[in-house]
Design an enzyme around this catalytic site. Structure first.
Site, PDB file in Angstrom:
ATOM      1  N   ASP A   1     -13.161  12.410  18.908  1.00  0.00           N
ATOM      2  CA  ASP A   1     -12.604  11.291  18.927  1.00  0.00           C
ATOM      3  C   ASP A   1     -13.327  10.152  17.830  1.00  0.00           C
ATOM      4  O   ASP A   1     -13.909   9.376  18.055  1.00  0.00           O
ATOM      5  CB  ASP A   1     -12.882  10.697  20.431  1.00  0.00           C
ATOM      6  CG  ASP A   1     -12.492   9.425  20.768  1.00  0.00           C
ATOM      7  OD1 ASP A   1     -13.113   8.501  21.450  1.00  0.00           O
ATOM      8  OD2 ASP A   1     -11.554   8.947  19.914  1.00  0.00           O
TER       9      ASP A   1
ATOM     10  N   LYS B   1     -10.053   9.868  12.272  1.00  0.00           N
ATOM     11  CA  LYS B   1      -9.007  10.728  12.239  1.00  0.00           C
ATOM     12  C   LYS B   1      -8.923  11.815  11.250  1.00  0.00           C
ATOM     13  O   LYS B   1      -8.326  12.942  11.448  1.00  0.00           O
ATOM     14  CB  LYS B   1      -7.671   9.812  12.143  1.00  0.00           C
ATOM     15  CG  LYS B   1      -7.677   8.563  13.234  1.00  0.00           C
ATOM     16  CD  LYS B   1      -7.776   9.245  14.723  1.00  0.00           C
ATOM     17  CE  LYS B   1      -8.674   8.232  15.632  1.00  0.00           C
ATOM     18  NZ  LYS B   1      -9.956   8.671  16.169  1.00  0.00           N
TER      19      LYS B   1
ATOM     20  N   ASP C   1      -8.635  12.813  21.028  1.00  0.00           N
ATOM     21  CA  ASP C   1      -7.718  11.467  21.340  1.00  0.00           C
ATOM     22  C   ASP C   1      -7.077  10.843  20.118  1.00  0.00           C
ATOM     23  O   ASP C   1      -7.189  11.342  18.877  1.00  0.00           O
ATOM     24  CB  ASP C   1      -8.976  10.469  21.529  1.00  0.00           C
ATOM     25  CG  ASP C   1      -8.759   9.035  22.113  1.00  0.00           C
ATOM     26  OD1 ASP C   1      -9.312   8.208  21.789  1.00  0.00           O
ATOM     27  OD2 ASP C   1      -7.394   9.072  22.696  1.00  0.00           O
ATOM     28  N   ASN C   2      -6.169   9.986  20.530  1.00  0.00           N
ATOM     29  CA  ASN C   2      -5.530   9.292  19.443  1.00  0.00           C
ATOM     30  C   ASN C   2      -4.411  10.115  18.536  1.00  0.00           C
ATOM     31  O   ASN C   2      -4.113   9.721  17.256  1.00  0.00           O
ATOM     32  CB  ASN C   2      -6.491   8.641  18.551  1.00  0.00           C
ATOM     33  CG  ASN C   2      -7.420   7.778  19.127  1.00  0.00           C
ATOM     34  OD1 ASN C   2      -8.419   7.778  19.119  1.00  0.00           O
ATOM     35  ND2 ASN C   2      -6.944   6.601  19.917  1.00  0.00           N
TER      36      ASN C   2
ATOM     37  N   GLU D   1      -5.769   2.710  24.626  1.00  0.00           N
ATOM     38  CA  GLU D   1      -6.877   2.077  25.522  1.00  0.00           C
ATOM     39  C   GLU D   1      -6.591   0.708  25.513  1.00  0.00           C
ATOM     40  O   GLU D   1      -6.543  -0.009  24.565  1.00  0.00           O
ATOM     41  CB  GLU D   1      -8.092   2.654  25.195  1.00  0.00           C
ATOM     42  CG  GLU D   1      -8.740   1.855  23.790  1.00  0.00           C
ATOM     43  CD  GLU D   1      -8.512   3.442  22.689  1.00  0.00           C
ATOM     44  OE1 GLU D   1      -7.806   4.134  22.881  1.00  0.00           O
ATOM     45  OE2 GLU D   1      -9.298   3.253  21.872  1.00  0.00           O
TER      46      GLU D   1
HETATM   47  O1  7JF Z   1     -11.823   4.948  14.766  1.00  0.00           O
HETATM   48  C1  7JF Z   1     -11.387   5.510  16.001  1.00  0.00           C
HETATM   49  N1  7JF Z   1     -12.364   6.226  16.493  1.00  0.00           N
HETATM   50  C2  7JF Z   1     -11.921   7.089  17.556  1.00  0.00           C
HETATM   51  N2  7JF Z   1     -11.306   6.354  18.308  1.00  0.00           N
HETATM   52  C3  7JF Z   1     -10.442   5.437  18.120  1.00  0.00           C
HETATM   53  C4  7JF Z   1      -9.566   4.882  18.982  1.00  0.00           C
HETATM   54  O2  7JF Z   1      -9.196   5.352  20.026  1.00  0.00           O
HETATM   55  C5  7JF Z   1      -8.683   3.713  18.664  1.00  0.00           C
HETATM   56  F1  7JF Z   1      -7.763   3.050  19.441  1.00  0.00           F
HETATM   57  C6  7JF Z   1      -8.593   3.227  17.203  1.00  0.00           C
HETATM   58  C7  7JF Z   1      -7.907   2.112  17.105  1.00  0.00           C
HETATM   59  C8  7JF Z   1      -6.918   2.146  15.978  1.00  0.00           C
HETATM   60  C9  7JF Z   1      -6.085   0.950  15.741  1.00  0.00           C
HETATM   61  C10 7JF Z   1      -6.243  -0.092  16.466  1.00  0.00           C
HETATM   62  F2  7JF Z   1      -5.376  -1.186  16.303  1.00  0.00           F
HETATM   63  C11 7JF Z   1      -6.965  -0.223  17.706  1.00  0.00           C
HETATM   64  C12 7JF Z   1      -7.811   0.954  17.972  1.00  0.00           C
HETATM   65  C13 7JF Z   1      -9.672   3.793  16.322  1.00  0.00           C
HETATM   66  C14 7JF Z   1      -9.607   3.117  15.038  1.00  0.00           C
HETATM   67  C15 7JF Z   1      -9.200   3.679  13.821  1.00  0.00           C
HETATM   68  C16 7JF Z   1      -9.300   3.279  12.589  1.00  0.00           C
HETATM   69  C17 7JF Z   1      -9.614   1.841  12.395  1.00  0.00           C
HETATM   70  F3  7JF Z   1      -9.802   1.237  11.281  1.00  0.00           F
HETATM   71  C18 7JF Z   1     -10.464   1.159  13.726  1.00  0.00           C
HETATM   72  C19 7JF Z   1     -10.240   1.814  15.038  1.00  0.00           C
HETATM   73  C20 7JF Z   1     -10.462   4.715  16.727  1.00  0.00           C
HETATM   74 MG    MG Z   2     -10.195   7.195  20.282  1.00  0.00          MG
END
Ligand code: 7JF
Ligand code: MG
Length: 214
Positions: free
Chosen positions: A140, A143, A168-169, A198
């Site tokens: 997590d 990416k 995740d994601n 989330e």
């Molecule tokens: O970076 C992460 N690590 C782990 N889990 C994440 C996660 O569960 C997320 F939902 C996001 C996310 C991405 C986009 C958005 F709009 C909201 C949230 C990120 C993330 C990714 C790239 C970024 F520039 C900023 C946040 C992450």
């Molecule tokens: Mg995540």
């Protein structure tokens, strides 16, 4: 801005939680994220899927890549058997400092060992720390590191037949090279759990479970 989320969350936690109670800490973080501002914690909906996979796996040695504020570390630790070892890796020192305090306040210090540094540098150190393999890995973090880190875990001999990788994601923001790799690799048996981003009911996301069959 999302920039200082971890500091604002910590301030809120200091004012509101009941110390020594991991479930209260988890609920407090979720409430803050629903009512004040959402953070990139796995959250309660995908968190329930993670809980079920941890309980089904009953792992004794666990690795998390991407601690952030410690939310999923608490969710995982809460469901581990007594004699288990749980390591969580965070590369951002500011996030790690917040996670340390949140984990301490929740009374879970003795269940969670946090390592601060890049995953690519931390993973090769586990054999030397007496870890033979991981029964469960929660991925997590960044990416673009999902695929290289899972490849590195296998190269380091840290995956055993039956080891479970939970990612995740895999839809939002997505990790297409990881999904392509793990689904087309005969050494893994993967299952997708469709869910939601989330704290955002209206956005699709998913968790991918991949069992290493070696
Ligand atoms: O970076 C992460 N690590 C782990 N889990 C994440 C996660 O569960 C997320 F939902 C996001 C996310 C991405 C986009 C958005 F709009 C909201 C949230 C990120 C993330 C990714 C790239 C970024 F520039 C900023 C946040 C992450
Ligand atoms: Mg995540």
């Amino acid at each position: 801005t999302a920039e200082g989320f971890h500091l604002r969350l910590l301030e809120h936690v200091r004012k509101t939680v009941k110390p020594g109670d991991a479930s209260n800490m988890i609920a407090t973080i979720d409430n803050y994220c629903y009512t004040v501002e959402s953070g990139m914690n796995v959250g309660d909906v995908k968190g329930k899927i993670l809980d079920d996979i941890v309980l089904e796996t009953n792992p004794t040695t666990v690795l998390e890549l991407g601690t952030f504020c410690g939310y999923s570390a608490l969710r995982i630790a809460r469901n581990l058997p007594e004699n288990s070892r749980f390591f969580t890796v965070e590369f951002n020192p500011e996030h790690a400092a917040v996670a340390k305090e949140i984990i301490h306040t929740a009374g879970m210090d003795d269940k969670i060992q946090m390592l601060i540094g890049p995953s690519q540098e931390m993973i090769p150190q586990f054999k030397g720390m007496g870890v033979s393999h991981f029964d469960l890995v929660f991925v997590d973090h960044e990416k673009d590191l999902y695929k290289p880190d899972v490849i590195l875990l296998e190269k380091e001999g840290l995956l055993k037949k039956g080891s479970v990788i939970v990612a995740d994601n895999v839809v939002y923001p997505g990790s297409p090279d990881y999904i392509d790799y793990v689904r087309n690799n005969p050494k893994f048996k993967s299952t997708n759990y469709m869910s939601e981003l989330e704290y955002h009911k209206d956005v699709v996301d998913a968790i991918e479970k991949s069992i290493y069959i070696g």
